[in-house]
Motif scaffolding. Sequence first.
Motif, mmCIF file in Angstrom:
data_model
loop_
_atom_site.group_PDB
_atom_site.id
_atom_site.type_symbol
_atom_site.label_atom_id
_atom_site.label_comp_id
_atom_site.label_asym_id
_atom_site.label_seq_id
_atom_site.Cartn_x
_atom_site.Cartn_y
_atom_site.Cartn_z
ATOM 1 N N GLU A 113 -16.343 -20.853 9.113
ATOM 2 C CA GLU A 113 -16.722 -19.448 9.060
ATOM 3 C C GLU A 113 -15.499 -18.633 8.656
ATOM 4 O O GLU A 113 -14.398 -18.846 9.166
ATOM 5 N N VAL A 114 -15.697 -17.725 7.700
ATOM 6 C CA VAL A 114 -14.634 -16.825 7.235
ATOM 7 C C VAL A 114 -15.133 -15.393 7.351
ATOM 8 O O VAL A 114 -16.335 -15.153 7.486
ATOM 9 N N ASP A 115 -14.222 -14.423 7.284
ATOM 10 C CA ASP A 115 -14.662 -13.030 7.392
ATOM 11 C C ASP A 115 -15.134 -12.508 6.042
ATOM 12 O O ASP A 115 -14.979 -13.158 5.006
ATOM 13 N N GLU A 116 -15.719 -11.317 6.072
ATOM 14 C CA GLU A 116 -16.364 -10.737 4.886
ATOM 15 C C GLU A 116 -15.390 -10.508 3.735
ATOM 16 O O GLU A 116 -15.805 -10.431 2.577
ATOM 17 N N VAL A 131 -17.544 -19.767 -1.262
ATOM 18 C CA VAL A 131 -17.893 -18.935 -0.107
ATOM 19 C C VAL A 131 -19.337 -18.480 -0.281
ATOM 20 O O VAL A 131 -19.715 -17.959 -1.326
ATOM 21 N N GLU A 132 -20.140 -18.716 0.748
ATOM 22 C CA GLU A 132 -21.555 -18.373 0.701
ATOM 23 C C GLU A 132 -21.906 -17.488 1.890
ATOM 24 O O GLU A 132 -21.316 -17.605 2.958
ATOM 25 N N GLU A 133 -22.872 -16.621 1.669
ATOM 26 C CA GLU A 133 -23.353 -15.766 2.755
ATOM 27 C C GLU A 133 -24.510 -16.467 3.444
ATOM 28 O O GLU A 133 -25.324 -17.127 2.817
ATOM 29 N N VAL A 136 -19.455 -18.318 5.069
ATOM 30 C CA VAL A 136 -18.891 -19.643 5.291
ATOM 31 C C VAL A 136 -18.263 -20.147 4.006
ATOM 32 O O VAL A 136 -18.735 -19.849 2.906
ATOM 33 N N GLN A 137 -17.183 -20.890 4.155
ATOM 34 C CA GLN A 137 -16.519 -21.496 3.015
ATOM 35 C C GLN A 137 -16.768 -22.993 3.061
ATOM 36 O O GLN A 137 -16.564 -23.632 4.093
ATOM 37 N N ARG A 138 -17.247 -23.532 1.933
ATOM 38 C CA ARG A 138 -17.483 -24.968 1.821
ATOM 39 C C ARG A 138 -16.182 -25.641 1.419
ATOM 40 O O ARG A 138 -15.528 -25.233 0.461
#
Length: 133
Positions: A7-10, A18-20, A38-40
């Motif tokens: 999980e990453v910030d906006e 990076v996907e929402e 989230v970053q894959r």
Amino acid sequence: MGTKFIEVDESHKGQPNVEEGVKTIEVGGQTITTPIFVQRIDFDDLAPEVTENLTTVKFAVTVTEEMEDLTGEVDEDGSPVTEIKEIQVPKWLEVDLGPESLKQYEEVMAPFFAAARETEAPVIPAPRKRRKK
């Protein structure tokens, strides 16, 4: 492929991989859904700490499977007699490797590569169409 999500910030929105998404949590009997990012991260299947310069290696191995086959004989009730036979079939695999793992793979496989013959790529049959009733 080895893949994990963190999980990453906006502020990472729009960056590569990076996907929402949404996160649903239950608090005090209520369900709350919030947007998250989230970053894959793809990683070496043998060394998960390696996440850069990955190469996907595809290969086939021969495995033994059981197959039911008709013997040509008939039971006393008239039904065909079958037997179980073992057959050799190819199983297609792939693995994602970082530079060091790829080097190890190539070193181990070198004598097999040297003795191998070049062949045609396998033909993948088109999906069968269903008939309308």
